[in-house]
Design a protein around this motif. Sequence first.
Motif, PDB file in Angstrom:
ATOM      1  N   ILE A   1       0.067   9.960   0.268  1.00  0.00           N
ATOM      2  CA  ILE A   1      -0.958  10.459  -0.654  1.00  0.00           C
ATOM      3  C   ILE A   1      -0.748  11.943  -0.935  1.00  0.00           C
ATOM      4  O   ILE A   1      -0.844  12.401  -2.074  1.00  0.00           O
TER       5      ILE A   1
ATOM      6  N   TRP B   1       0.816  -1.205   0.000  1.00  0.00           N
ATOM      7  CA  TRP B   1       0.000   0.000   0.000  1.00  0.00           C
ATOM      8  C   TRP B   1       0.852   1.259   0.000  1.00  0.00           C
ATOM      9  O   TRP B   1       0.564   2.213  -0.741  1.00  0.00           O
TER      10      TRP B   1
ATOM     11  N   LEU C   1       0.381   3.920  -3.250  1.00  0.00           N
ATOM     12  CA  LEU C   1      -0.550   5.019  -3.013  1.00  0.00           C
ATOM     13  C   LEU C   1      -0.291   6.224  -3.918  1.00  0.00           C
ATOM     14  O   LEU C   1      -1.135   7.118  -4.000  1.00  0.00           O
TER      15      LEU C   1
ATOM     16  N   ILE D   1      -3.099   6.915  -6.317  1.00  0.00           N
ATOM     17  CA  ILE D   1      -4.289   7.545  -5.755  1.00  0.00           C
ATOM     18  C   ILE D   1      -4.088   9.043  -5.613  1.00  0.00           C
ATOM     19  O   ILE D   1      -4.945   9.847  -6.002  1.00  0.00           O
TER      20      ILE D   1
END
Length: 210
Positions: A114, A57, A61, A64
């Motif tokens: 992010i 993850w 990320l 995203i």
Amino acid sequence: MLAEKGELKAQNKNLYVASLVAQLGSFMMGYTLAYTSPAIPDMEDRGVLKTTDQISWFGSLMAIGAIFGGPIAGFFVGNYGRKVAMMMCFLPFVVGYGLISSLDNIATLYFGRILTDVGAGMVSFSTPVYIAELSSLDLRGMLVGVSHPFIGGGMLPVNALGCDDGSLGVLVLWGVCFLSTIFVALCVPETKGKSLEEITKDFNRYNRHL
């Protein structure tokens, strides 16, 4: 004739300087692209990333964040101008890497990652738009293409310096962000809704900073 050549030379000098200042965002984008390569092994060794899912993850990320970065930059470009948009690009980098360097918990790491990728997405949109509007037709392709060496230049320090404790690499990035903000504020004109002739006149007013 000599006066015209001298004026053209001065205009090109201003154009090169403003383009290089704008490309500092591409440097930060390259830093962000390469960040996880040295950061993940270091975070594993210190027990920050404990499972394969957490590692996956944290590394993925970016996609995203980048999805949101482009529309956010488009909002600022359209409503507040290209110069303001470029300055706003630096904010998610500073906040995001600050959160990552705190190593508080896994949620903080994810959110910080992010944010840095939002910054990368904003740069990929706002910088080419600004340079394309700023440049004359004969120099536009070259100056927009300079982003790639700057992206590679951003990858270099994060791999060379590593991410031990997140401190040294983050300090480098914060320094670049701070200098970029100052340079953009002082050294480059706004291009939104202006012709090349109007931009050239603005350059003359900024010339004392260049």
